[in-house]
Design an enzyme around this catalytic site. Structure first.
Site, PDB file in Angstrom:
ATOM      1  CE  LYS A  42      -2.539  -0.625   3.469  1.00  0.00           C
ATOM      2  NZ  LYS A  42      -3.725  -0.205   4.567  1.00  0.00           N
ATOM      3  CE1 TYR A 168      -1.288 -11.340  13.987  1.00  0.00           C
ATOM      4  CE2 TYR A 168      -0.967 -12.977  15.826  1.00  0.00           C
ATOM      5  CZ  TYR A 168      -0.518 -12.042  14.690  1.00  0.00           C
ATOM      6  OH  TYR A 168       0.739 -12.422  13.956  1.00  0.00           O
TER       7      TYR A 168
END
Length: 418
Positions: A42, A168
């Site tokens: 990104k 997670y």
């Protein structure tokens, strides 16, 4: 270090999250063979807290001897992945290897994890890995030596690895389940394997989670890059394995692992998910002077009392002053559970500072929830806030940087021999 053999020369690797850290290390290792690297990440503009962009990573790849294609990709976006895959095929003629490295982490409990964070982890770790694999596989099937490598752990179902950060663990294990399923689905066609580090690896993410001093307990990303290289240069019938970096490199004849240490000789922080007896591991680490990633909570039958907590705050009052307040600028609220449950506050934002029992006079900048016994250890210098947070012993709501600042006060407490 594992020597390059040239086996990846001319191969095309599509690596997610390759602008920094482990992804970039794998890219540079392959580039030294003369590989083509698609840097799918990104970061197109410099980040104020994180090093590198897809373009600086591309420059490093080409300086190392490879060819690079930098693509702005959010792996939650199907269109962006599809466009990057097509650009890779147009430029290099195909894709031989996919490395699913991009990941998001939040080591927080169920009640402390906002759904935005849950969606982020599931979106990047699980969905992103599945989606990227789905779009790259048609091209891998045309390669003479296709591989998928996921940076994900073995599927260790010991509940201890779930209880402090269920979201997670689910997201990370989602990546591992992709390995489990796709290795069988494409057996005989594509090698699909997982790789996980034995110890913590020094990356920007680890620095943010662990704070100052965490680096010396880590290995560099070079150990993952070497292990990945060893896997990706194997035949495609080597598939369906959940591999640990140290183990795969021992098979390659590597014996000196100090060469990968940030600070050779210093005890290392073990990574999550690998140990079947975390209590024994924690004890072993502490005996050698290291801070364990996980330490089981201690039980006690002692009666509830605020005595030790009051003593701790009395000691705190003895070391805080205007200079401490000036350098900290934060109001802390401590929600303590367990043996000496209660709510306390520490004002390091006004005057010479103050402490007390109950809610702070004004809204706290950060709320820290933990067991009262661990609170006492923390202020006695036996446990750092950042490490307590990583291990799930400490839950933080608010300004995370204030937890790091609190360590300076704890240093003063330790010198005062609390």
């Amino acid at each position: 270090m594992l020597q390059n053999t040239g086996k990846l020369a001319g191969r095309t690797l599509f690596i997610t999250g390759a602008s920094r850290g482990i992804g970039k290390a794998i890219a540079l290792k392959a580039a030294r063979d003369g590989a083509n690297i698609i840097i799918a990440a990104k970061t197109a503009e410099p980040h104020p807290k994180l090093p590198g962009t897809i373009y600086t990573a591309a420059q490093e790849v080409e300086a190392a001897g490879g060819k690079a294609l930098a693509c702005v990709v959010d792996i939650r976006d199907e269109q962006q992945i599809g466009e990057a895959v097509q650009k890779a095929v147009d430029k290099f003629g195909g894709i031989d290897i996919l490395v699913n490295n991009a990941s998001a982490i939040s080591l927080t409990g169920t009640l402390q994890t906002p759904m935005k964070k849950v969606d982020l982890m599931l979106g990047i770790n699980l969905r992103g890995t599945y989606l990227t694999s789905k779009l790259v596989i048609p091209h891998l099937l045309k390669s003479s030596s296709p591989h998928i490598l996921n940076l994900s752990p073995p599927l260790n179902l010991n509940p201890i690895w779930f209880k402090n950060h269920t979201a997670y663990t689910m997201a990370k294990y989602g990546m591992s389940m992709c390995v489990l399923g796709m290795a069988e689905e494409f057996r005989g066609q594509i090698a699909v394997n997982a790789l996980w580090p034995r110890t913590a690896i020094q990356t920007a993410a680890m620095d943010m989670l662990g704070g100052d001093g965490i680096g010396k307990q880590c290995r560099t990303a070079d150990i993952i890059a070497d292990a990945a290289y060893a896997i990706l240069t194997r035949p495609t019938d080597y598939t369906g394995h959940f591999l640990v970096d140290e183990d795969i490199l021992k098979e390659q004849g590597i014996q000196d692992f100090d060469q990968y240490a940030v600070e050779p000789g210093h005890p290392l922080l073990p990574d999550f998910f690998l140990d079947e007896a975390p209590e024994a591991l924690a004890q072993q680490m502490e005996q050698h002077g290291a801070t364990p990633a996980f330490k089981p909570p201690q039980s006690s039958a002692a009666p509830t009392s605020s005595g030790p907590i009051e003593s701790t705050f009395s000691a705190i009052r003895g070391v805080i002053n205007e200079d401490v307040v000036k350098s900290t600028q934060g109001i802390y609220q401590f929600d303590l559970s367990g043996e000496h449950a209660g709510v306390w506050f520490l004002d390091l934002k006004s005057g010479a500072g103050s402490t007390g029992q109950g809610q702070p006079p004004v809204k706290a900048d950060v709320v820290m929830a933990m067991d009262s016994n661990d609170f006492s250890k923390m202020f006695a210098g036996k446990m750092k806030p950042t490490m307590a947070f990583m291990s799930g012993k400490l839950r933080i709501k608010g300004d995370m940087t204030l937890a790091i600042k609190l360590e300076k006060l704890m240093g003063k407490m330790k010198k005062a021999k609390l």
